[in-house]
Design an enzyme around this catalytic site. Structure first.
Site, PDB file in Angstrom:
ATOM      1  N   ARG A  60      25.564   2.269  -3.134  1.00 53.91           N
ATOM      2  CA  ARG A  60      25.144   0.986  -2.668  1.00 53.91           C
ATOM      3  C   ARG A  60      26.066  -0.079  -3.113  1.00 53.91           C
ATOM      4  NH1 ARG A  60      22.762  -2.000  -5.958  1.00 53.91           N
ATOM      5  NH2 ARG A  60      21.195  -0.262  -7.035  1.00 53.91           N
ATOM      6  N   TYR A 113      20.245 -16.292  19.620  1.00 55.48           N
ATOM      7  CA  TYR A 113      19.374 -14.737  19.791  1.00 55.48           C
ATOM      8  C   TYR A 113      18.046 -15.295  19.111  1.00 55.48           C
ATOM      9  CZ  TYR A 113      17.837 -10.137  18.519  1.00 55.48           C
ATOM     10  OH  TYR A 113      16.976  -9.105  18.099  1.00 55.48           O
ATOM     11  N   ASP A 186      28.175 -16.766  14.813  1.00 55.81           N
ATOM     12  CA  ASP A 186      27.650 -15.407  15.248  1.00 55.81           C
ATOM     13  C   ASP A 186      28.576 -15.173  16.689  1.00 55.81           C
ATOM     14  OD1 ASP A 186      26.592 -13.237  16.722  1.00 55.81           O
ATOM     15  OD2 ASP A 186      24.554 -13.504  16.060  1.00 55.81           O
ATOM     16  N   LYS A 211      26.344  -4.100  18.961  1.00 54.02           N
ATOM     17  CA  LYS A 211      26.620  -4.202  20.404  1.00 54.02           C
ATOM     18  C   LYS A 211      28.231  -3.745  20.710  1.00 54.02           C
ATOM     19  CE  LYS A 211      23.049  -6.265  19.918  1.00 54.02           C
ATOM     20  NZ  LYS A 211      21.612  -5.788  20.109  1.00 54.02           N
TER      21      LYS A 211
HETATM   22  C1  LIG Z   1      23.963 -12.594  19.408  1.00 50.76           C
HETATM   23  C2  LIG Z   1      23.028 -11.388  18.537  1.00 50.76           C
HETATM   24  N1  LIG Z   1      23.319 -11.869  17.173  1.00 50.76           N
HETATM   25  C3  LIG Z   1      22.540 -10.877  16.417  1.00 50.76           C
HETATM   26  C4  LIG Z   1      21.764  -9.851  16.875  1.00 50.76           C
HETATM   27  C5  LIG Z   1      21.103  -8.887  16.028  1.00 50.76           C
HETATM   28  O1  LIG Z   1      21.563  -7.545  15.716  1.00 50.76           O
HETATM   29  P1  LIG Z   1      20.794  -6.233  15.306  1.00 50.76           P
HETATM   30  O2  LIG Z   1      19.816  -6.107  16.473  1.00 50.76           O
HETATM   31  O3  LIG Z   1      21.857  -5.393  15.156  1.00 50.76           O
HETATM   32  O4  LIG Z   1      19.967  -6.631  14.245  1.00 50.76           O
HETATM   33  C6  LIG Z   1      21.644  -9.537  18.568  1.00 50.76           C
HETATM   34  C7  LIG Z   1      20.615  -8.638  18.841  1.00 50.76           C
HETATM   35  O5  LIG Z   1      20.723  -8.666  20.004  1.00 50.76           O
HETATM   36  C8  LIG Z   1      22.457 -10.686  19.298  1.00 50.76           C
HETATM   37  O6  LIG Z   1      22.318 -10.391  20.452  1.00 50.76           O
END
Ligand SMILES: Cc1ncc(COP(=O)(O)O)c(C=O)c1O
Length: 394
Positions: A60, A113, A186, A211
């Site tokens: 961990r 998101y 992000d 992604k």
């Molecule tokens: C721009 C963006 N950030 C964060 C996330 C969240 O990622 P996760 O689904 O791996 O938790 C997503 C998910 O679609 C996303 O499109």
């Protein structure tokens, strides 16, 4: 940094992505000479008297497979420290909750998101009593007008999901800097191949590795990268000691495997997305196409300045009824209707049909039009993709 200037760095990026013999051998290969480093599944590591404290003791806290991936992620973003999380949301929530205190103040871009929006409104705002203010970050003046000396964090997504809006990372970083506030970005939609927020002044970069970084739609994960030693210590403590939301060794292996082809995949995603965007732009049932690579994108110049490519994500507004739109989606054969993005296969998502409870009606965050279609352009033949759209469109 312009697109062309940055091309010269692409070979170095690709070398880091594949992993050199030197970086690979940092992993203990158990006395063998595996070119692919083994997956270390052990939860615990034998202690020996005289250990200098540098070795792993409990997975961990730290694990050899994860440590190697974290180092590679940091290199790819041009940063000092990387942390691999169990999901993109784990990365985002850990970053935000370990920086912003209960009752604090957070300023975020209003195009974001839907999961991050829920986190900010319901958990960070609702449960922890943080004053969350959403602003249209396309204009940095809106950020400047909302930030003050009591602000704890500025947060932005660029390009955004699903509206494909951009914000000027350098301009917002300068504003945050004036108040000595951390700025987190992000950068999932761009991937580290096309955008380097730390180099533009951001303090933290997050990715959903689910992604483009993993790229094969078979692993959920997230990453945080920072240059700031203090922020890193704060986040690493929250992750490893408090929340325990790190990425498993097997998923670390999958992401590391995905990274080897990231440059090649991103070039192909971008070329296909450009072909699909141009096709859609010329179709009379498409009202508007949002793709940063199109001259018609209102922030195309900013994309050219701060990104070295336009990536594989676009969205468009269908000119017709929801019933016609549903029939169009059902008529697609190469594109798969579904959530997520950034994998080798092309996906389409209509937020109002597929995730109606999560669609923003524009009260706090940017409104999502009812007939908006988000497209993650995959690696199939571009002609097949355009023909599929042409056949299915009314
Ligand atoms: C721009 C963006 N950030 C964060 C996330 C969240 O990622 P996760 O689904 O791996 O938790 C997503 C998910 O679609 C996303 O499109």
């Amino acid at each position: 940094m312009t697109r062309d200037d940055d091309r010269s760095n692409k070979n170095r990026f690709a070398t880091i992505a594949v992993g050199t013999a030197e970086t690979n051998t940092r992993l203990d290969r158990g006395g063998t000479n595996d070119v692919v480093p083994p997956i270390h599944l052990s939860t615990t590591f034998e202690w020996a008297s005289g250990d200098d404290g540098n070795k792993h003791d409990y997975s961990r806290e730290s694990n050899p497979t994860r440590a190697a991936l974290e180092e590679q992620l940091a290199h790819l973003e041009g940063g000092e420290h990387g942390l691999a999380f169990a999901s993109g949301m784990a990365a985002i929530s850990t970053a935000i909750l370990s920086i912003v205190p209960p009752g604090g103040h957070l300023v975020s871009s209003d195009s974001i998101y839907s999961g991050t929006e829920k986190l900010l409104t319901e958990l960070v705002g609702g449960h922890f009593g943080v004053d969350v203010e959403f602003v249209d970050a396309r204009d940095p003046e809106n950020v400047a007008a909302t930030v003050d000396s009591d602000t704890d964090l500025v947060w932005a997504e660029t390009p955004t999901n699903p509206l494909i809006r951009l914000c000027d990372i350098r301009a917002i970083a300068d504003i945050a800097d004036d108040y000595d506030i951390p700025f987190g970005v992000d950068s999932t939609f761009a991937s580290p191949y096309f955008q380097a927020p730390l180099g533009l002044g951001a303090d933290i970069v997050v990715h959903s590795t689910t992604k483009y970084l993993n790229g094969h739609s078979d692993s959920i994960g997230g990453a945080v990268i920072t240059d700031d030693d203090g922020l890193f210590e704060q986040l690493a403590f929250a992750q490893r000691t408090g929340l325990g939301n790190m990425l498993s060794p097997f998923d670390c292996y999958l992401v590391a495997r995905g990274l080897k082809t990231l440059p090649a995949r991103m070039e192909h995603h971008e070329a296909n997305a450009m072909a699909v965007a141009r096709f859609l732009e010329g179709h009379d049932r498409i009202a508007r196409v949002q793709y940063p690579g199109l001259e018609s994108h209102p922030q195309h110049d900013l994309a050219c300045e701060q990104m070295s490519g336009y990536s594989g994500m676009l969205s468009f507004e269908f000119d017709g009824t929801l019933i016609e739109l549903e029939a169009f989606i059902e008529g697609l054969e190469v594109f798969t209707p579904g959530a997520s993005l950034g994998g080798v296969e092309s996906l389409v998502e209509v937020p109002s049909l597929m995730i109606p409870d999560e669609v923003s009606h524009g009260e706090a965050t940017a409104e999502i039009p009812e007939t908006l279609v988000r497209v993650s352009v995959g690696l199939e033949d571009a002609d097949d993709l355009c023909e599929d759209l042409e056949t299915a469109l009314p």
